[in-house]
Enzyme design. Sequence first.
Site, PDB file in Angstrom:
ATOM      1  N   GLN A 229      44.763  56.690   5.744  1.00 45.53           N
ATOM      2  CA  GLN A 229      45.722  56.004   6.366  1.00 45.53           C
ATOM      3  C   GLN A 229      47.015  55.556   5.191  1.00 45.53           C
ATOM      4  OE1 GLN A 229      45.571  54.612   9.502  1.00 45.53           O
ATOM      5  NE2 GLN A 229      47.502  53.525   8.953  1.00 45.53           N
TER       6      GLN A 229
ATOM      7  N   LYS B 164      41.882  53.424  15.752  1.00 47.88           N
ATOM      8  CA  LYS B 164      41.552  54.699  15.632  1.00 47.88           C
ATOM      9  C   LYS B 164      40.114  54.803  15.836  1.00 47.88           C
ATOM     10  CE  LYS B 164      45.467  55.811  13.035  1.00 47.88           C
ATOM     11  NZ  LYS B 164      46.204  55.995  11.769  1.00 47.88           N
TER      12      LYS B 164
ATOM     13  N   ASP C 266      46.054  64.514  10.412  1.00 48.78           N
ATOM     14  CA  ASP C 266      47.309  63.647  10.418  1.00 48.78           C
ATOM     15  C   ASP C 266      48.489  64.460   9.992  1.00 48.78           C
ATOM     16  OD1 ASP C 266      47.632  61.066  11.127  1.00 48.78           O
ATOM     17  OD2 ASP C 266      47.314  60.341   9.174  1.00 48.78           O
TER      18      ASP C 266
END
Length: 264
Positions: free
Chosen positions: A70, A26, A93
């Site tokens: 994450q 990322k 996200d």
Amino acid sequence: MNLPVPGLATVLVGEDPASQSYVRAKHRACDETGIKSYAINYSEDISQKKLEGAISDLAHEPEIHGILVQLPLPKGLDEERILNTIPLEKDVDGFHPINIGRLAQKGRQPLFTPCTPSGIIYLLKKYTNTLEGKRAVILGRSNIVGMPVSLLLLRENATITICHSRTKDLPLITKEADILIAAIGRPKMVKGSWIKPGAVVIDVGVNRVEDSSKKSGYRLVGDVDFEEALEVASAITPVPGGVGPLTIAMLMKNTLIAAERADK
Ligand code: NDP
């Protein structure tokens, strides 16, 4: 328009090698696309309170437009409460409980949709005329992939069947799918004989299998037996190189959108 440099903060807790490699990818993508990235790493013994406090601090940073935690988080941390501390407008996200709740409701619009599912829909729309009326079978019902991709397909007016570890007669169900999405984390479980001729197959699974010919000692395979599926399907995504890069592309897109909205 003089857009501020979009900023993305990644929050990684613990040292899971797969999560570390996803986060590195990322950051690489941020470098390539001109997004400024901020890597925030904590050891897995961080307390719930400290982690929530750290995310609240990021939430107030004007140069950070997107915050990504994450997943999965180490055991002992309350994922829902942590995702709840991300402001909706920085939830690039798409896993904030309110964004997911809106995704599940008719007539409501989430500010962001999760990246892997969004990438899958992008790909399907690019390569099939329409998703409307198509029979889609989704293997897996996780919060990260299976459930949100099912909700997005429903929004596209596909007819969905969601399968999981207790589903009976899986091959009979998958054989009816015009679109088959495998997100179960089981190497090569889906065989060619499970696939309807001409179906479009999206293989989300990323599984490490031993391979002594590789320096690392392993290679990555999907949830679908790629060679067998090639003989039957009209299209299939490879592993690696299919859904993974699209997931990252969607994250970059969401971060850009967050920066544009913040600038208005
Ligand atoms: P989870 O482990 O959270 O969920 C797996 C799902 O598969 C569960 O719903 C489980 O059912 C179901 N399942 C497991 N075994 C079987 C079985 N034998 N038959 C039918 N269903 C089964 O995984 P994720 O959704 O997080 O990830 C799935 C895969 O996708 C993994 O390989 C992961 O690495 C990969 N992935 C790839 C991404 C990418 O960008 N390419 C992004 C995210 C994930 P139940 O609910 O009953 O337990």
